[in-house]
Scaffold this active site. Structure first.
Site, PDB file in Angstrom:
ATOM      1  N   LYS A   1       0.840  -1.204   0.000  1.00  0.00           N
ATOM      2  CA  LYS A   1       0.000   0.000   0.000  1.00  0.00           C
ATOM      3  C   LYS A   1       0.874   1.253   0.000  1.00  0.00           C
ATOM      4  O   LYS A   1       0.605   2.217  -0.706  1.00  0.00           O
ATOM      5  CB  LYS A   1      -0.925   0.000   1.230  1.00  0.00           C
ATOM      6  CG  LYS A   1      -2.004  -1.077   1.144  1.00  0.00           C
ATOM      7  CD  LYS A   1      -2.754  -1.282   2.459  1.00  0.00           C
ATOM      8  CE  LYS A   1      -3.686  -2.490   2.335  1.00  0.00           C
ATOM      9  NZ  LYS A   1      -4.341  -2.858   3.591  1.00  0.00           N
TER      10      LYS A   1
ATOM     11  N   GLN B   1      -4.221  -1.298   9.896  1.00  0.00           N
ATOM     12  CA  GLN B   1      -4.125  -2.638   9.320  1.00  0.00           C
ATOM     13  C   GLN B   1      -4.641  -3.670  10.318  1.00  0.00           C
ATOM     14  O   GLN B   1      -4.180  -3.735  11.454  1.00  0.00           O
ATOM     15  CB  GLN B   1      -2.667  -2.951   8.938  1.00  0.00           C
ATOM     16  CG  GLN B   1      -2.478  -4.277   8.239  1.00  0.00           C
ATOM     17  CD  GLN B   1      -3.134  -4.332   6.856  1.00  0.00           C
ATOM     18  OE1 GLN B   1      -3.070  -3.385   6.084  1.00  0.00           O
ATOM     19  NE2 GLN B   1      -3.785  -5.443   6.548  1.00  0.00           N
TER      20      GLN B   1
ATOM     21  N   ASP C   1     -10.571   3.076   4.393  1.00  0.00           N
ATOM     22  CA  ASP C   1     -10.973   1.667   4.285  1.00  0.00           C
ATOM     23  C   ASP C   1     -12.499   1.550   4.252  1.00  0.00           C
ATOM     24  O   ASP C   1     -13.037   0.493   3.931  1.00  0.00           O
ATOM     25  CB  ASP C   1     -10.441   0.883   5.498  1.00  0.00           C
ATOM     26  CG  ASP C   1      -9.385  -0.137   5.111  1.00  0.00           C
ATOM     27  OD1 ASP C   1      -9.203  -0.374   3.902  1.00  0.00           O
ATOM     28  OD2 ASP C   1      -8.757  -0.699   6.026  1.00  0.00           O
TER      29      ASP C   1
END
Ligand code: NAD
Length: 283
Positions: free
Chosen positions: A54, A98, A121
């Site tokens: 990412k 994460q 997200d």
């Protein structure tokens, strides 16, 4: 019928290139460079690889890499404090915690601290609520990637019968909401659905987000259907999806391969979300 194979790698690369162009234009017109803060707690090797990918993609798109790494034995409070600091920092357009976080922490409580306008997200309760109401907000990356693929291949969504197999907060539920918002007639199937074959074989658009290798085969696929396989399963034969690809190739009109279908779209949509977040905050 032999299905056309959806090229997620190519579409993902196109989205990434477009984001890079749009970021450059955004900065050139006097705006602050968008920045993504990935937050990794601990040293889980798989998570470390995901985060590294990412970060690399961010830099390639001209987005500032504002990565944060905390040790595995950090307390819930320490992570919460970091998230609140990032939430208040104007250089941070997007925050991505994460998952999974180490066992001593409650990941969902931490995720909930991310403000909706930085939730790249799209997984916080507020973002899920905005999606459910069709309001402006950041959408989860993998479901957005599915919609991008459908649009790229000009799939008729309005009025189509769509069946989503899987009801997770990460994929199944949000992709079903997005299809509904685009006026598909949506059915959500799951582990307790009776007669999955009968349900799936009615679908014009069949989305598999289950995590069971090759669960859906010829009996689940309506001839001419569009089949999107979100599943990623590691087997002795390598990576396979939730759909029997050969069966889909024979019956469907369009099908995603695994790997190379939905997978490459997730990071591309994360980059897109980071730019959307920067623009939302500038308003
Ligand atoms: P999950 O385990 O949270 O949810 C799976 C869902 O499948 C559940 O809602 C369950 O009800 C349903 N299910 C389980 N067994 C079933 C059965 N026999 N029949 C019908 N439904 C059944 O999984 P998830 O996080 O939604 O992920 C699903 C798959 O997508 C996994 O393979 C995952 O690796 C993959 N995934 C891929 C990406 C990507 O970037 N391509 C991103 C996220 C998830």
């Amino acid at each position: 019928m032999t299905a056309e194979i959806i090229d997620g790698k190519a579409v993902g690369a196109e989205v990434r290139a477009q984001v890079a162009t749009d970021v450059a234009a955004w900065v050139a017109s006097g705006n602050r460079q968008p920045g993504l803060a990935t937050v990794l707690v601990g040293d889980d090797p798989a998570s470390a690889v995901y985060v590294a990918n990412k970060r690399k993609a961010c830099v390639e798109a001209g987005i500032a890499d504002l990565h944060q790494h905390l040790p595995a034995d950090s307390s819930q409070e320490t992570v919460a404090e970091l998230l609140l600091t990032l939430a208040a920092d104007p250089a941070v357009s997007g925050i991505l915690l994460q998952l999974p976080v180490p066992k001593q922490m409650r990941g969902s409580d931490l995720t909930a601290l991310i403000p909706a306008e930085k939730d790249v997200d799209g997984l916080t309760p507020v973002s899920a609520g905005l999606l459910a109401q069709g309001a402006t907000g950041l959408r989860p990356c993998t479901p957005s990637g599915v919609m991008e693929l459908l649009d790229h291949y000009a799939v008729q969504i309005e009025g189509a019968g769509a069946v989503v197999v899987g009801r997770s907060d990460l994929v199944g539920k949000p992709v079903a909401q997005m299809l509904l918002q685009r006026s598909a007639t949506v059915t959500i199937a799951h582990s307790r659905t009776r007669d999955l074959e009968a349900v799936c074989s009615r679908a014009d658009i069949l989305i598999a987000a289950v995590g069971v290798p090759r669960l859906l085969g010829a009996a689940h696929i309506k001839p001419g259907a569009v089949v999107i396989d979100v599943g990623i399963n590691r087997t002795d034969a390598g990576l396979v999806g939730d759909v029997d690809f050969d069966a889909a190739l024979e019956l469907a009109s369009l099908v995603t391969p695994v790997p190379g279908g939905v997978g490459p779209m997730t990071i591309a949509m994360l980059l897109k979300n980071t730019l959307i977040a920067a623009k939302l905050q500038a308003k």
